[in-house]
Design a protein around this motif. Structure first.
Motif, PDB file in Angstrom:
ATOM      1  N   LYS A 158       0.367  15.470   2.484  1.00  0.00           N
ATOM      2  CA  LYS A 158      -0.358  15.936   1.276  1.00  0.00           C
ATOM      3  C   LYS A 158       0.517  15.432   0.174  1.00  0.00           C
ATOM      4  O   LYS A 158      -0.081  15.158  -1.021  1.00  0.00           O
ATOM      5  CB  LYS A 158      -0.469  17.639   1.358  1.00  0.00           C
ATOM      6  CG  LYS A 158      -1.568  17.856   2.045  1.00  0.00           C
ATOM      7  CD  LYS A 158      -1.867  19.416   2.215  1.00  0.00           C
ATOM      8  CE  LYS A 158      -3.050  19.890   3.037  1.00  0.00           C
ATOM      9  NZ  LYS A 158      -3.220  21.242   2.785  1.00  0.00           N
ATOM     10  N   GLY A 159       1.837  15.528   0.245  1.00  0.00           N
ATOM     11  CA  GLY A 159       2.981  14.987  -0.574  1.00  0.00           C
ATOM     12  C   GLY A 159       2.593  13.618  -1.059  1.00  0.00           C
ATOM     13  O   GLY A 159       3.288  13.038  -2.111  1.00  0.00           O
ATOM     14  N   ASP A 160       1.874  12.843  -0.351  1.00  0.00           N
ATOM     15  CA  ASP A 160       1.692  11.579  -0.727  1.00  0.00           C
ATOM     16  C   ASP A 160       0.588  11.201  -1.702  1.00  0.00           C
ATOM     17  O   ASP A 160       0.465  10.055  -2.094  1.00  0.00           O
ATOM     18  CB  ASP A 160       1.493  10.690   0.473  1.00  0.00           C
ATOM     19  CG  ASP A 160       2.910  10.474   1.417  1.00  0.00           C
ATOM     20  OD1 ASP A 160       3.890  10.428   1.079  1.00  0.00           O
ATOM     21  OD2 ASP A 160       2.582  10.587   2.864  1.00  0.00           O
ATOM     22  N   VAL A 161      -0.239  12.156  -1.684  1.00  0.00           N
ATOM     23  CA  VAL A 161      -1.373  12.343  -2.747  1.00  0.00           C
ATOM     24  C   VAL A 161      -0.760  11.977  -4.153  1.00  0.00           C
ATOM     25  O   VAL A 161       0.202  12.933  -4.558  1.00  0.00           O
ATOM     26  CB  VAL A 161      -2.399  13.552  -2.744  1.00  0.00           C
ATOM     27  CG1 VAL A 161      -3.429  13.261  -3.686  1.00  0.00           C
ATOM     28  CG2 VAL A 161      -3.134  13.133  -1.408  1.00  0.00           C
ATOM     29  N   CYS A 162      -1.184  11.129  -5.027  1.00  0.00           N
ATOM     30  CA  CYS A 162      -0.360  10.665  -6.231  1.00  0.00           C
ATOM     31  C   CYS A 162      -0.636  11.388  -7.365  1.00  0.00           C
ATOM     32  O   CYS A 162       0.220  11.327  -8.397  1.00  0.00           O
ATOM     33  CB  CYS A 162      -0.544   9.066  -6.374  1.00  0.00           C
ATOM     34  SG  CYS A 162       0.045   8.142  -4.988  1.00  0.00           S
TER      35      CYS A 162
END
Length: 328
Positions: free
Chosen positions: A278-282
Motif C-alpha cells: 500500500k505504501g507503494d501507491v504514489c
C-alpha cells in the motif's frame, strides 16, 4: 467554484431533467471544475462510506451521502442507486441536493447520468496530469454506457489525441461505438476504429482506458508501451480486475481516493500477492492536483490510475449542474 446562490430563503425545489443535465454539463467544464475545486473543498467535505442494503437476494439499494462545512459549498447531497441486475438496465440512480444551512431540498437530478459524467471526468483529470503531453492514441476497452463519456473526457484532457481504438468482447458493439463516435466528434480530426485483437490494441495505446466488469485480467502489463498511461475504471469488488500484476508492477500507481486501496480487485490482489505494498501507491488525485505528490516524472515511465468513485465528486458535479441551471 464558490457558490453565489442564496439557500437561506424558502424556495421550491427544482427537478433538473436529464436533457437539461446534458445541455449544462460538458466533459471539459466538469474536468476544469474538479481541477479547481477538489483541492479547496475536499477538507471541508464529510463523505461517509457508501451504505448498501439488500432488498432481495439479487437486488440492493445504495446510498452515497456527502455534505460540506464550507461557505463556498453550502450543500448536502445524497445519491440513491438501485441495483437490479436481472433487469436491463440494472442500475438506476437519483441525486438529491439540499442546503447545508437550512436543510431544505434544492434539486433532484438524474443520478445515473451524473455518475457517468463525474466518473469519466475524474479519469480525464487524472489523464491531464499523468498521461504524456504528446499522447496521440487512446485505446478504449469496453463499449458500455461509460465508454463514450470516457472517450470524450480523454479527448477533452488531451486534445492532441488523433486516434481512438475501441475493443469489446462483443466486437459488433465496438464497431457500433466507433461509428457513433465518428458521427458525433469525428469532425474534430480524430479517427475512430475498432480492433478485434486486445493485445494488439493495448500495444498501440498512449492512453489505455478500461471500463468493464471483467474478473479476468484484460490488459497485460508486458503489452503496455513505454510511457503509456493506464486508466482503470471498472472494478469495484475484489473479484474484478482489468489488468494483470505486471501492469501494476511496471507502473507508478495512483488512485482517486483511499477506498480504491480496499475495493479495487487489481490493487487488493497485488497487495495480497506482494506485487506492491500500500505504501507503494504514489498518491491520490487531490494530492496530484495540489502538487503534494509528483505525477509523471519522465516520458518513459508508465502511469496507472485506479478510480472507484466517491460522493465527493458527486456533490461537486451536482453543484455545477445546479448553480448553472439556476443562473439560466
Amino acid at each position: 467554484m464558490a457558490s453565489s446562490l442564496s439557500t437561506t430563503t424558502k424556495s421550491i425545489p427544482v427537478f433538473i431533467t436529464t436533457d437539461s443535465l446534458h445541455s449544462i454539463l460538458s466533459h471539459q467544464t466538469l474536468i476544469d471544475h474538479f481541477h479547481s475545486s477538489l483541492p479547496t473543498v475536499s477538507s471541508s467535505l464529510c463523505s461517509p462510506i457508501r451504505q448498501s442494503y439488500a432488498v432481495s437476494p439479487t437486488s440492493s439499494l445504495l446510498l452515497m451521502p456527502s455534505w460540506s462545512s464550507s461557505p463556498s459549498l453550502p450543500y448536502l447531497g445524497v445519491k440513491l442507486v438501485t441495483y437490479f441486475p436481472l433487469n436491463l438496465p440494472g442500475i438506476h440512480g437519483s441525486y438529491v441536493l439540499f442546503s447545508s444551512t437550512s436543510g431544505q431540498t434544492l434539486a433532484t437530478m438524474d443520478g445515473t447520468a451524473l455518475t457517468l459524467y463525474r466518473t469519466a471526468c475524474v479519469s480525464g483529470l487524472a489523464s491531464r496530469i499523468l498521461s504524456r503531453n504528446d499522447s496521440e492514441v487512446l485505446v478504449m476497452i469496453g463499449a458500455g454506457a461509460l465508454a463514450p463519456h470516457l472517450i470524450r473526457a480523454h479527448l477533452a484532457a488531451r486534445p492532441g489525441l488523433k486516434r481512438v481504438i475501441i475493443w469489446n468482447r462483443t466486437e459488433v458493439k465496438a464497431r457500433a461505438l466507433a461509428e457513433e463516435m465518428r458521427g458525433s466528434v469525428g469532425g474534430d480530426g480524430v479517427e475512430f476504429e475498432s480492433n478485434g485483437s486486445l493485445d494488439e490494441a493495448v500495444a498501440m495505446g498512449d492512453i489505455v482506458s478500461c471500463a468493464t466488469n471483467s474478473e479476468v485480467a484484460l490488459v497485460k502489463g508486458e503489452r503496455l508501451k513505454v510511457g503509456a498511461h493506464l486508466d482503470l475504471v471498472g472494478s469495484f469488488q475484489h473479484s474484478m480486475k482489468e489488468c494483470d500484476d505486471e501492469a501494476i508492477r511496471r507502473g507508478r500507481v495512483f488512485v482517486d481516493n483511499e477506498a480504491a486501496l480496499v475495493e479495487a480487485g487489481e490493487l487488493v490482489g497485488a497487495f495480497e500477492r506482494g506485487v506492491i505494498g500500500k505504501g507503494d501507491v504514489c498518491g491520490m488525485l487531490v494530492e496530484l492536483i495540489g502538487g503534494e505528490k509528483a505525477g509523471r516524472r519522465s516520458a518513459e515511465e508508465i502511469t496507472v490510475f485506479k478510480s472507484v468513485g466517491s460522493a465527493v465528486v458527486d456533490i461537486l458535479a451536482a453543484q455545477l449542474v445546479y448553480e448553472t441551471y439556476m443562473k439560466q
